[in-house]
Design a protein around this motif. Structure first.
Motif, PDB file in Angstrom:
ATOM      1  N   ASN A 218     -20.755 -17.133 -12.258  1.00 57.45           N
ATOM      2  CA  ASN A 218     -22.119 -16.818 -12.669  1.00 57.45           C
ATOM      3  C   ASN A 218     -23.119 -17.359 -11.649  1.00 57.45           C
ATOM      4  O   ASN A 218     -22.863 -18.362 -10.976  1.00 57.45           O
ATOM      5  N   TYR A 219     -24.251 -16.671 -11.562  1.00 61.44           N
ATOM      6  CA  TYR A 219     -25.331 -17.099 -10.686  1.00 61.44           C
ATOM      7  C   TYR A 219     -25.690 -18.549 -10.974  1.00 61.44           C
ATOM      8  O   TYR A 219     -25.751 -18.935 -12.152  1.00 61.44           O
ATOM      9  N   PRO A 220     -25.875 -19.407  -9.952  1.00 62.41           N
ATOM     10  CA  PRO A 220     -25.900 -19.115  -8.518  1.00 62.41           C
ATOM     11  C   PRO A 220     -24.554 -19.317  -7.808  1.00 62.41           C
ATOM     12  O   PRO A 220     -24.551 -19.498  -6.591  1.00 62.41           O
TER      13      PRO A 220
ATOM     14  N   LEU B 299     -26.112 -18.970   7.701  1.00 57.40           N
ATOM     15  CA  LEU B 299     -26.880 -18.259   6.681  1.00 57.40           C
ATOM     16  C   LEU B 299     -28.133 -17.618   7.275  1.00 57.40           C
ATOM     17  O   LEU B 299     -28.526 -16.515   6.867  1.00 57.40           O
ATOM     18  N   ALA B 300     -28.746 -18.275   8.253  1.00 55.91           N
ATOM     19  CA  ALA B 300     -29.907 -17.673   8.911  1.00 55.91           C
ATOM     20  C   ALA B 300     -29.505 -16.362   9.598  1.00 55.91           C
ATOM     21  O   ALA B 300     -30.247 -15.373   9.549  1.00 55.91           O
ATOM     22  N   ASP B 301     -28.332 -16.349  10.238  1.00 55.15           N
ATOM     23  CA  ASP B 301     -27.826 -15.108  10.829  1.00 55.15           C
ATOM     24  C   ASP B 301     -27.630 -14.045   9.750  1.00 55.15           C
ATOM     25  O   ASP B 301     -27.984 -12.871   9.927  1.00 55.15           O
ATOM     26  N   GLY B 302     -27.049 -14.461   8.621  1.00 56.72           N
ATOM     27  CA  GLY B 302     -26.834 -13.529   7.519  1.00 56.72           C
ATOM     28  C   GLY B 302     -28.143 -12.939   7.014  1.00 56.72           C
ATOM     29  O   GLY B 302     -28.243 -11.728   6.772  1.00 56.72           O
ATOM     30  N   PHE B 303     -29.155 -13.785   6.866  1.00 57.05           N
ATOM     31  CA  PHE B 303     -30.459 -13.292   6.413  1.00 57.05           C
ATOM     32  C   PHE B 303     -31.058 -12.328   7.440  1.00 57.05           C
ATOM     33  O   PHE B 303     -31.724 -11.352   7.080  1.00 57.05           O
TER      34      PHE B 303
ATOM     35  N   PRO C 287     -25.506  -8.016  -8.825  1.00 57.69           N
ATOM     36  CA  PRO C 287     -24.880  -9.346  -8.755  1.00 57.69           C
ATOM     37  C   PRO C 287     -23.870  -9.475  -7.624  1.00 57.69           C
ATOM     38  O   PRO C 287     -23.665 -10.574  -7.096  1.00 57.69           O
ATOM     39  N   LYS C 288     -23.233  -8.363  -7.222  1.00 58.16           N
ATOM     40  CA  LYS C 288     -22.271  -8.437  -6.126  1.00 58.16           C
ATOM     41  C   LYS C 288     -22.954  -8.743  -4.799  1.00 58.16           C
ATOM     42  O   LYS C 288     -22.324  -9.261  -3.878  1.00 58.16           O
ATOM     43  N   ALA C 289     -24.229  -8.400  -4.691  1.00 58.70           N
ATOM     44  CA  ALA C 289     -24.984  -8.745  -3.487  1.00 58.70           C
ATOM     45  C   ALA C 289     -25.298 -10.233  -3.435  1.00 58.70           C
ATOM     46  O   ALA C 289     -25.549 -10.780  -2.358  1.00 58.70           O
ATOM     47  N   TRP C 290     -25.314 -10.892  -4.584  1.00 62.52           N
ATOM     48  CA  TRP C 290     -25.585 -12.328  -4.628  1.00 62.52           C
ATOM     49  C   TRP C 290     -24.349 -13.153  -4.310  1.00 62.52           C
ATOM     50  O   TRP C 290     -24.464 -14.333  -3.966  1.00 62.52           O
ATOM     51  N   MET C 291     -23.179 -12.563  -4.449  1.00 65.39           N
ATOM     52  CA  MET C 291     -21.916 -13.313  -4.380  1.00 65.39           C
ATOM     53  C   MET C 291     -21.457 -13.470  -2.932  1.00 65.39           C
ATOM     54  O   MET C 291     -21.184 -12.484  -2.255  1.00 65.39           O
ATOM     55  N   MET C 292     -21.408 -14.694  -2.452  1.00 65.87           N
ATOM     56  CA  MET C 292     -20.894 -14.962  -1.114  1.00 65.87           C
ATOM     57  C   MET C 292     -19.373 -15.045  -1.150  1.00 65.87           C
ATOM     58  O   MET C 292     -18.797 -15.909  -1.803  1.00 65.87           O
ATOM     59  N   ARG C 293     -18.737 -14.127  -0.417  1.00 61.10           N
ATOM     60  CA  ARG C 293     -17.277 -14.171  -0.234  1.00 61.10           C
ATOM     61  C   ARG C 293     -17.011 -14.652   1.187  1.00 61.10           C
ATOM     62  O   ARG C 293     -17.646 -14.199   2.133  1.00 61.10           O
ATOM     63  N   PHE C 294     -16.073 -15.607   1.329  1.00 67.33           N
ATOM     64  CA  PHE C 294     -15.864 -16.134   2.676  1.00 67.33           C
ATOM     65  C   PHE C 294     -14.398 -16.433   2.981  1.00 67.33           C
ATOM     66  O   PHE C 294     -13.606 -16.761   2.107  1.00 67.33           O
TER      67      PHE C 294
ATOM     68  N   ARG D 137     -19.911 -25.146  -1.378  1.00 65.87           N
ATOM     69  CA  ARG D 137     -20.600 -24.963  -2.649  1.00 65.87           C
ATOM     70  C   ARG D 137     -22.089 -24.685  -2.417  1.00 65.87           C
ATOM     71  O   ARG D 137     -22.694 -23.826  -3.065  1.00 65.87           O
ATOM     72  N   ALA D 138     -22.679 -25.403  -1.462  1.00 65.25           N
ATOM     73  CA  ALA D 138     -24.091 -25.178  -1.146  1.00 65.25           C
ATOM     74  C   ALA D 138     -24.305 -23.785  -0.567  1.00 65.25           C
ATOM     75  O   ALA D 138     -25.322 -23.128  -0.860  1.00 65.25           O
ATOM     76  N   ALA D 139     -23.377 -23.316   0.248  1.00 65.82           N
ATOM     77  CA  ALA D 139     -23.520 -21.997   0.881  1.00 65.82           C
ATOM     78  C   ALA D 139     -23.635 -20.900  -0.165  1.00 65.82           C
ATOM     79  O   ALA D 139     -24.505 -20.014  -0.054  1.00 65.82           O
ATOM     80  N   ARG D 140     -22.771 -20.940  -1.168  1.00 68.71           N
ATOM     81  CA  ARG D 140     -22.824 -19.909  -2.219  1.00 68.71           C
ATOM     82  C   ARG D 140     -24.159 -19.935  -2.951  1.00 68.71           C
ATOM     83  O   ARG D 140     -24.758 -18.894  -3.236  1.00 68.71           O
ATOM     84  N   ARG D 141     -24.623 -21.124  -3.242  1.00 65.81           N
ATOM     85  CA  ARG D 141     -25.850 -21.259  -4.023  1.00 65.81           C
ATOM     86  C   ARG D 141     -27.069 -20.764  -3.233  1.00 65.81           C
ATOM     87  O   ARG D 141     -27.924 -20.055  -3.766  1.00 65.81           O
ATOM     88  N   ILE D 142     -27.119 -21.127  -1.951  1.00 70.71           N
ATOM     89  CA  ILE D 142     -28.249 -20.703  -1.122  1.00 70.71           C
ATOM     90  C   ILE D 142     -28.267 -19.185  -0.972  1.00 70.71           C
ATOM     91  O   ILE D 142     -29.305 -18.539  -1.111  1.00 70.71           O
ATOM     92  N   TRP D 143     -27.105 -18.606  -0.658  1.00 71.76           N
ATOM     93  CA  TRP D 143     -27.038 -17.151  -0.450  1.00 71.76           C
ATOM     94  C   TRP D 143     -27.473 -16.411  -1.717  1.00 71.76           C
ATOM     95  O   TRP D 143     -28.271 -15.466  -1.651  1.00 71.76           O
ATOM     96  N   ALA D 144     -26.963 -16.844  -2.850  1.00 69.60           N
ATOM     97  CA  ALA D 144     -27.297 -16.167  -4.106  1.00 69.60           C
ATOM     98  C   ALA D 144     -28.800 -16.228  -4.374  1.00 69.60           C
ATOM     99  O   ALA D 144     -29.429 -15.216  -4.739  1.00 69.60           O
ATOM    100  N   ARG D 145     -29.380 -17.388  -4.197  1.00 66.62           N
ATOM    101  CA  ARG D 145     -30.802 -17.539  -4.498  1.00 66.62           C
ATOM    102  C   ARG D 145     -31.665 -16.701  -3.566  1.00 66.62           C
ATOM    103  O   ARG D 145     -32.600 -16.018  -4.010  1.00 66.62           O
ATOM    104  N   HIS D 146     -31.373 -16.730  -2.271  1.00 63.64           N
ATOM    105  CA  HIS D 146     -32.188 -15.972  -1.319  1.00 63.64           C
ATOM    106  C   HIS D 146     -32.042 -14.461  -1.526  1.00 63.64           C
ATOM    107  O   HIS D 146     -33.039 -13.729  -1.443  1.00 63.64           O
ATOM    108  N   LEU D 147     -30.812 -13.995  -1.748  1.00 60.32           N
ATOM    109  CA  LEU D 147     -30.632 -12.550  -1.950  1.00 60.32           C
ATOM    110  C   LEU D 147     -31.377 -12.076  -3.197  1.00 60.32           C
ATOM    111  O   LEU D 147     -31.972 -10.993  -3.196  1.00 60.32           O
ATOM    112  N   LYS D 148     -31.350 -12.876  -4.222  1.00 56.06           N
ATOM    113  CA  LYS D 148     -32.004 -12.481  -5.468  1.00 56.06           C
ATOM    114  C   LYS D 148     -33.517 -12.642  -5.385  1.00 56.06           C
ATOM    115  O   LYS D 148     -34.272 -11.705  -5.706  1.00 56.06           O
TER     116      LYS D 148
END
Length: 547
Positions: A54-56, A247-251, A308-315, A289-300
């Motif tokens: 679940n988010y985040p 994450l900056a590259d991802g954004f 929700p699949k856009a919020w989910m960081m898979r790595f 753990r921080a990476a998933r949370r940051i990605w989810a928050r910024h995408l949303k």
């Protein structure tokens, strides 16, 4: 000189028989101070932790995580010719590997054919040589591409190699919608860390957006980019820098896709990530753990994604090559095991474990099997996969996760102030930050503030030699003969026609590129010929020196 750890002091022996304890610094490998004790007062807001699936997504992207299925065990492999690497692929699959990961040689990574003068001495040395679609077919001979997930570590020439893979799948009778896998194609981190690019940064971003659009429409199960922090860390960054710069590259890719008119809810779910798992156990878990949370928050919240699949960081994760040592190489088995365990406890979806001999050469079959068995022992024997995110709620883990997030957000602010990622690359910001971090760590090793067993502590006067894999020089000659024979077998007119069309598409800013590249591959053009056609229009790039 080796230290005598039995040297007596006034009590007869040194404290804990440890001569290095006096220099010990209680901080993470990246320099974050560590308190002696953590309590509930150190916990961040519990709402940011949430529940698994679940988010985040701090606790993982799936509710049942490894109780549902293990991560993909994907050993990075490639050497010599396509036929030799095909044999290694099948060896790994026979021993329980569940996904393929292709390592290409340096000429292939640089968009050069094997008979190019700049390729001399490098063909097949650090990975497999791929010049044409014929090589790609040989690479996956007798491996059904609709039944295996394939990762390809290729960046500048990413669209060319991907086109060869797509055409090879066609020739197997496999439709593109059944293909599963990942193309690294993270060109921004090449400028930041790994230094393997073909074109200047801004045309390269156009190529990336084109690949994202093509994958979304035609290869829906394929990850068009694996946004990579691994090489940033290998270049000497801290964990926080790896987290923030990746994450900056991802954004930046997300923003480029949105600017080109792509729907973030459609293309963002096919962006994946690739992280380093270094030796500082808890710091790495907190980073994931921080990476998933940051990605989810910024995408949303910033980019307005509602899927929700856009919020989910898979790595994917790879254990740290830079933590391996040539001294006492069998110690690398232990290092890799701890790093792999951190990746699993951090919730990775895919994992490569380095072999003990990779600091000396490409891995032998025995070494790579031990590396694979390391993953299998974690999965089947340790019990760490029996419950989801077993470290959640730990005062230390949650405080460290929060600190990693805080440091990353500080970097995001600095990157915004200098005008974004592309400006940062062009003015050397990222390169300077990494160089300074690498210098600090080297000084800490020299001052014994950081200990590396067998290197600056517990050395041995003589080193036991282990068997290493050697690439026969005849491999290069064979590959050169192969690419020349391929050129003689094709229609030169068809090749030139498709290359000219590709040049025209490169000149037209809104023209799609992937269909033109695929046509070149179908006509028989080699990687070097296609890359040169694109360079004819886009040009090349030399980075600004950093002092």
């Amino acid at each position: 000189m080796a230290v005598d750890y039995r040297k007596p002091d006034r009590q007869g022996f040194s404290e804990s028989a440890d001569p290095y304890r006096g220099n010990r610094q209680y901080r993470t490998l990246s320099g974050i101070p560590i308190k002696e004790t953590y309590t509930a007062d150190d916990l961040p807001d519990s709402q940011t932790i949430g529940e698994p699936g679940n988010y985040p997504f701090t606790r993982g992207i799936h509710q049942n995580m490894y109780r549902g299925r293990f991560w993909t065990m994907r050993q990075f492999a490639g050497f010599g010719t396509a036929r030799e690497t095909n044999q290694r692929f099948r060896y790994l699959l026979e021993h329980g590997q569940t996904g393929l990961s292709v390592a290409f040689d340096m000429p292939t990574l640089m968009g050069l054919d094997s008979d190019d003068a700049h390729s001399l001495g490098e063909v097949g040395r650090e990975g497999v040589a791929i010049d044409s679609v014929e090589d790609m077919e040989r690479l996956f001979q007798d491996i059904p591409l609709d039944q295996v997930s394939t990762s390809m570590t290729i960046n500048g020439p990413g669209p060319i190699i991907w086109a060869m893979y797509l055409v090879a799948a066609e020739r197997q009778g496999v439709s593109w919608d059944k293909l599963r896998g990942t193309l690294q194609a993270d060109i921004l981190k090449e400028y930041i860390a790994q230094k393997e690019w073909l074109f200047p940064p801004r045309p390269s971003m156009r190529v990336i957006v084109d690949m994202m659009a093509f994958a979304t429409e035609h290869v829906p199960q394929w990850n068009s980019i694996s946004i990579s922090g691994y090489h940033i860390r290998e270049a000497g960054s801290t964990a926080a820098q790896e987290l923030a710069f990746t994450l900056a590259d991802g954004f930046a890719y997300v923003e480029a896709g949105i600017a080109a008119g792509l729907d973030v809810n459609k293309f963002a779910p096919r962006l994946s990530f690739f992280f380093n798992s270094h030796i500082d156990f808890f710091e790495e878990i907190a980073k994931f753990r921080a990476a998933r949370r940051i990605w989810a928050r910024h995408l949303k919240e910033k980019y307005g994604a509602t899927n929700p699949k856009a919020w989910m960081m898979r790595f994917h994760t790879q254990t740290a090559g830079c933590s391996l040592t040539a001294q006492q190489p069998e110690n690398n088995i232990v290092r890799t095991a701890f790093e792999a365990l951190a990746a699993v406890l951090g919730g990775t979806q895919s994992l490569h474990t380095n072999s003990m001999d990779e600091v000396l050469s490409l891995p032998t079959e025995k070494a790579v099997k031990i590396a694979l068995r390391t993953q299998q022992i974690i999965a089947y024997e340790t019990g760490v996969t029996n419950t989801v995110d077993p470290l959640a709620g730990s005062y230390f883990i949650e405080a460290l996760t929060d600190e990693m997030e805080r440091q990353a957000e500080e970097y995001f602010q600095r990157i915004e102030e200098i005008g974004g990622v592309l400006n940062g690359i062009e003015n050397g910001f990222f390169q300077r930050e990494i160089a300074e971090a690498s210098y600090r760590y080297q000084k800490e090793l020299e001052n014994h503030e950081q200990i590396m067993v067998g290197v600056n502590a517990f050395e041995e006067p003589t080193e036991e030699k282990i068997p290493i894999l050697k690439i026969d020089p005849s491999v290069e000659r064979q590959q050169i003969e192969s690419v020349r024979a391929w050129r003689n077998s094709r229609s030169g007119a068809d090749v030139e026609r498709t290359l000219n069309h590709l040049r025209d598409c490169c000149r037209e800013e809104t023209a799609p590129l992937m269909p033109a590249i695929i046509d070149c591959v179908r006509a028989g053009a080699t990687e070097g010929e296609i890359a040169q056609a694109m360079k004819d229009v886009f040009g090349t790039w030399r980075e600004r020196p950093v002092f």
